[in-house]
Design a protein around this motif. Sequence first.
Motif, PDB file in Angstrom:
ATOM      1  N   GLY A 197       0.818  -1.209   0.000  1.00  0.00           N
ATOM      2  CA  GLY A 197       0.000   0.000   0.000  1.00  0.00           C
ATOM      3  C   GLY A 197       0.851   1.257   0.000  1.00  0.00           C
ATOM      4  N   GLU A 198       0.189   2.381  -0.202  1.00  0.00           N
ATOM      5  CA  GLU A 198       0.857   3.675  -0.179  1.00  0.00           C
ATOM      6  C   GLU A 198       1.258   4.046   1.244  1.00  0.00           C
ATOM      7  OE1 GLU A 198      -2.268   7.080  -0.185  1.00  0.00           O
ATOM      8  OE2 GLU A 198      -3.111   5.458  -1.387  1.00  0.00           O
ATOM      9  N   ALA A 199       1.969   5.149   1.401  1.00  0.00           N
ATOM     10  CA  ALA A 199       2.380   5.632   2.722  1.00  0.00           C
ATOM     11  C   ALA A 199       1.229   6.396   3.368  1.00  0.00           C
ATOM     12  CB  ALA A 199       3.596   6.543   2.589  1.00  0.00           C
ATOM     13  N   TYR A 200       0.991   6.124   4.640  1.00  0.00           N
ATOM     14  CA  TYR A 200      -0.056   6.785   5.424  1.00  0.00           C
ATOM     15  C   TYR A 200       0.581   7.479   6.615  1.00  0.00           C
ATOM     16  CZ  TYR A 200      -3.299   3.790   2.833  1.00  0.00           C
ATOM     17  OH  TYR A 200      -4.008   3.160   1.845  1.00  0.00           O
ATOM     18  N   GLU A 201      -0.081   8.501   7.107  1.00  0.00           N
ATOM     19  CA  GLU A 201       0.435   9.241   8.261  1.00  0.00           C
ATOM     20  C   GLU A 201       0.243   8.486   9.574  1.00  0.00           C
ATOM     21  OE1 GLU A 201       2.228  12.069   8.282  1.00  0.00           O
ATOM     22  OE2 GLU A 201       2.173  12.039   6.099  1.00  0.00           O
ATOM     23  N   THR A 202      -0.841   7.709   9.673  1.00  0.00           N
ATOM     24  CA  THR A 202      -1.136   7.024  10.933  1.00  0.00           C
ATOM     25  C   THR A 202      -1.363   5.536  10.698  1.00  0.00           C
ATOM     26  OG1 THR A 202      -3.536   7.310  10.767  1.00  0.00           O
ATOM     27  CG2 THR A 202      -2.281   9.097  11.856  1.00  0.00           C
ATOM     28  N   ARG A 203      -1.194   4.767  11.765  1.00  0.00           N
ATOM     29  CA  ARG A 203      -1.443   3.320  11.708  1.00  0.00           C
ATOM     30  C   ARG A 203      -2.918   3.058  11.402  1.00  0.00           C
ATOM     31  NH1 ARG A 203       1.125  -1.138  12.722  1.00  0.00           N
ATOM     32  NH2 ARG A 203       2.969  -0.173  13.559  1.00  0.00           N
ATOM     33  N   ALA A 204      -3.802   3.855  11.998  1.00  0.00           N
ATOM     34  CA  ALA A 204      -5.236   3.692  11.752  1.00  0.00           C
ATOM     35  C   ALA A 204      -5.564   3.891  10.273  1.00  0.00           C
ATOM     36  CB  ALA A 204      -6.043   4.666  12.607  1.00  0.00           C
ATOM     37  N   ALA A 205      -4.919   4.848   9.627  1.00  0.00           N
ATOM     38  CA  ALA A 205      -5.161   5.088   8.203  1.00  0.00           C
ATOM     39  C   ALA A 205      -4.650   3.911   7.366  1.00  0.00           C
ATOM     40  CB  ALA A 205      -4.495   6.384   7.763  1.00  0.00           C
ATOM     41  N   ALA A 206      -3.528   3.325   7.738  1.00  0.00           N
ATOM     42  CA  ALA A 206      -3.001   2.162   7.024  1.00  0.00           C
ATOM     43  C   ALA A 206      -3.941   0.966   7.172  1.00  0.00           C
ATOM     44  CB  ALA A 206      -1.603   1.811   7.525  1.00  0.00           C
ATOM     45  N   ILE A 207      -4.473   0.766   8.368  1.00  0.00           N
ATOM     46  CA  ILE A 207      -5.435  -0.321   8.595  1.00  0.00           C
ATOM     47  C   ILE A 207      -6.691  -0.077   7.767  1.00  0.00           C
ATOM     48  CG2 ILE A 207      -6.965  -1.363  10.323  1.00  0.00           C
ATOM     49  CD1 ILE A 207      -4.603  -0.965  12.336  1.00  0.00           C
ATOM     50  N   ASN A 208      -7.148   1.174   7.712  1.00  0.00           N
ATOM     51  CA  ASN A 208      -8.300   1.518   6.878  1.00  0.00           C
ATOM     52  C   ASN A 208      -8.001   1.210   5.409  1.00  0.00           C
ATOM     53  OD1 ASN A 208     -10.967   2.711   6.543  1.00  0.00           O
ATOM     54  ND2 ASN A 208      -9.871   4.350   5.492  1.00  0.00           N
ATOM     55  N   GLY A 209      -6.769   1.449   4.979  1.00  0.00           N
ATOM     56  CA  GLY A 209      -6.367   1.120   3.610  1.00  0.00           C
ATOM     57  C   GLY A 209      -6.479  -0.376   3.348  1.00  0.00           C
ATOM     58  N   CYS A 210      -6.042  -1.198   4.313  1.00  0.00           N
ATOM     59  CA  CYS A 210      -6.173  -2.658   4.195  1.00  0.00           C
ATOM     60  C   CYS A 210      -7.642  -3.037   4.033  1.00  0.00           C
ATOM     61  CB  CYS A 210      -5.663  -3.361   5.454  1.00  0.00           C
ATOM     62  SG  CYS A 210      -3.911  -3.268   5.739  1.00  0.00           S
ATOM     63  N   GLU A 211      -8.472  -2.473   4.868  1.00  0.00           N
ATOM     64  CA  GLU A 211      -9.896  -2.797   4.840  1.00  0.00           C
ATOM     65  C   GLU A 211     -10.532  -2.360   3.529  1.00  0.00           C
ATOM     66  OE1 GLU A 211     -10.998  -0.862   8.473  1.00  0.00           O
ATOM     67  OE2 GLU A 211     -10.507  -2.626   9.682  1.00  0.00           O
ATOM     68  N   SER A 212     -10.094  -1.225   2.987  1.00  0.00           N
ATOM     69  CA  SER A 212     -10.614  -0.745   1.706  1.00  0.00           C
ATOM     70  C   SER A 212     -10.254  -1.705   0.582  1.00  0.00           C
ATOM     71  CB  SER A 212     -10.063   0.646   1.388  1.00  0.00           C
ATOM     72  OG  SER A 212     -10.552   1.592   2.304  1.00  0.00           O
ATOM     73  N   VAL A 213      -9.027  -2.203   0.591  1.00  0.00           N
ATOM     74  CA  VAL A 213      -8.602  -3.168  -0.425  1.00  0.00           C
ATOM     75  C   VAL A 213      -9.409  -4.450  -0.294  1.00  0.00           C
ATOM     76  CG1 VAL A 213      -6.690  -4.634  -1.198  1.00  0.00           C
ATOM     77  CG2 VAL A 213      -6.286  -2.225  -0.692  1.00  0.00           C
ATOM     78  N   GLN A 214      -9.615  -4.919   0.929  1.00  0.00           N
ATOM     79  CA  GLN A 214     -10.412  -6.128   1.134  1.00  0.00           C
ATOM     80  C   GLN A 214     -11.817  -5.975   0.555  1.00  0.00           C
ATOM     81  OE1 GLN A 214      -9.875  -6.445   5.432  1.00  0.00           O
ATOM     82  NE2 GLN A 214      -8.840  -8.401   5.119  1.00  0.00           N
ATOM     83  N   ARG A 215     -12.447  -4.829   0.818  1.00  0.00           N
ATOM     84  CA  ARG A 215     -13.806  -4.603   0.312  1.00  0.00           C
ATOM     85  C   ARG A 215     -13.814  -4.509  -1.211  1.00  0.00           C
ATOM     86  NH1 ARG A 215     -13.871  -1.145   4.702  1.00  0.00           N
ATOM     87  NH2 ARG A 215     -13.468   0.651   3.380  1.00  0.00           N
ATOM     88  N   ALA A 216     -12.881  -3.772  -1.764  1.00  0.00           N
ATOM     89  CA  ALA A 216     -12.851  -3.543  -3.204  1.00  0.00           C
ATOM     90  C   ALA A 216     -12.481  -4.802  -3.980  1.00  0.00           C
ATOM     91  CB  ALA A 216     -11.858  -2.421  -3.535  1.00  0.00           C
ATOM     92  N   ALA A 217     -11.636  -5.638  -3.403  1.00  0.00           N
ATOM     93  CA  ALA A 217     -11.132  -6.801  -4.129  1.00  0.00           C
ATOM     94  C   ALA A 217     -12.006  -8.031  -3.980  1.00  0.00           C
ATOM     95  CB  ALA A 217      -9.715  -7.117  -3.659  1.00  0.00           C
ATOM     96  N   SER A 218     -12.957  -8.015  -3.076  1.00  0.00           N
ATOM     97  CA  SER A 218     -13.732  -9.232  -2.819  1.00  0.00           C
ATOM     98  C   SER A 218     -14.487  -9.716  -4.055  1.00  0.00           C
ATOM     99  CB  SER A 218     -14.694  -9.028  -1.649  1.00  0.00           C
ATOM    100  OG  SER A 218     -15.687  -8.089  -1.986  1.00  0.00           O
ATOM    101  N   ASP A 219     -14.946  -8.798  -4.893  1.00  0.00           N
ATOM    102  CA  ASP A 219     -15.677  -9.171  -6.104  1.00  0.00           C
ATOM    103  C   ASP A 219     -15.004  -8.637  -7.370  1.00  0.00           C
ATOM    104  OD1 ASP A 219     -17.731 -10.520  -4.712  1.00  0.00           O
ATOM    105  OD2 ASP A 219     -18.734  -8.625  -4.296  1.00  0.00           O
ATOM    106  N   ALA A 220     -13.742  -8.226  -7.248  1.00  0.00           N
ATOM    107  CA  ALA A 220     -13.055  -7.618  -8.390  1.00  0.00           C
ATOM    108  C   ALA A 220     -12.835  -8.634  -9.506  1.00  0.00           C
ATOM    109  CB  ALA A 220     -11.719  -7.037  -7.944  1.00  0.00           C
ATOM    110  N   LYS A 221     -12.993  -8.153 -10.727  1.00  0.00           N
ATOM    111  CA  LYS A 221     -12.756  -8.969 -11.910  1.00  0.00           C
ATOM    112  C   LYS A 221     -11.344  -8.708 -12.420  1.00  0.00           C
ATOM    113  CE  LYS A 221     -17.528  -8.984 -13.248  1.00  0.00           C
ATOM    114  NZ  LYS A 221     -18.537  -8.015 -13.427  1.00  0.00           N
TER     115      LYS A 221
END
Length: 67
Positions: A37-61
């Motif tokens: 992932g990209e660089a984030y200012e906070t650990r919480a933002a990085a975790i949110n990035g992980c969660e965003s990828v999980q949501r977006a990729a679950s049905d990605a073609k």
Amino acid sequence: MKKGTTLMAGKYEVYQDKAGKQRFRLKAGNGEVVATGEAYETRAAAINGCESVQRAASDAKIVEVDS
């Protein structure tokens, strides 16, 4: 997947990079880094990035495009 093959679960790792920013990487079950992932200012933002990828990729073609 071949018959009798065991699929090992991957994992997200959240870590601090050399510049002091928070990042995440996705590792396959064999330990190979398959995405970073990209660089984030906070650990919480990085975790949110992980969660965003999980949501977006679950049905990605998979789509082939020209570069």
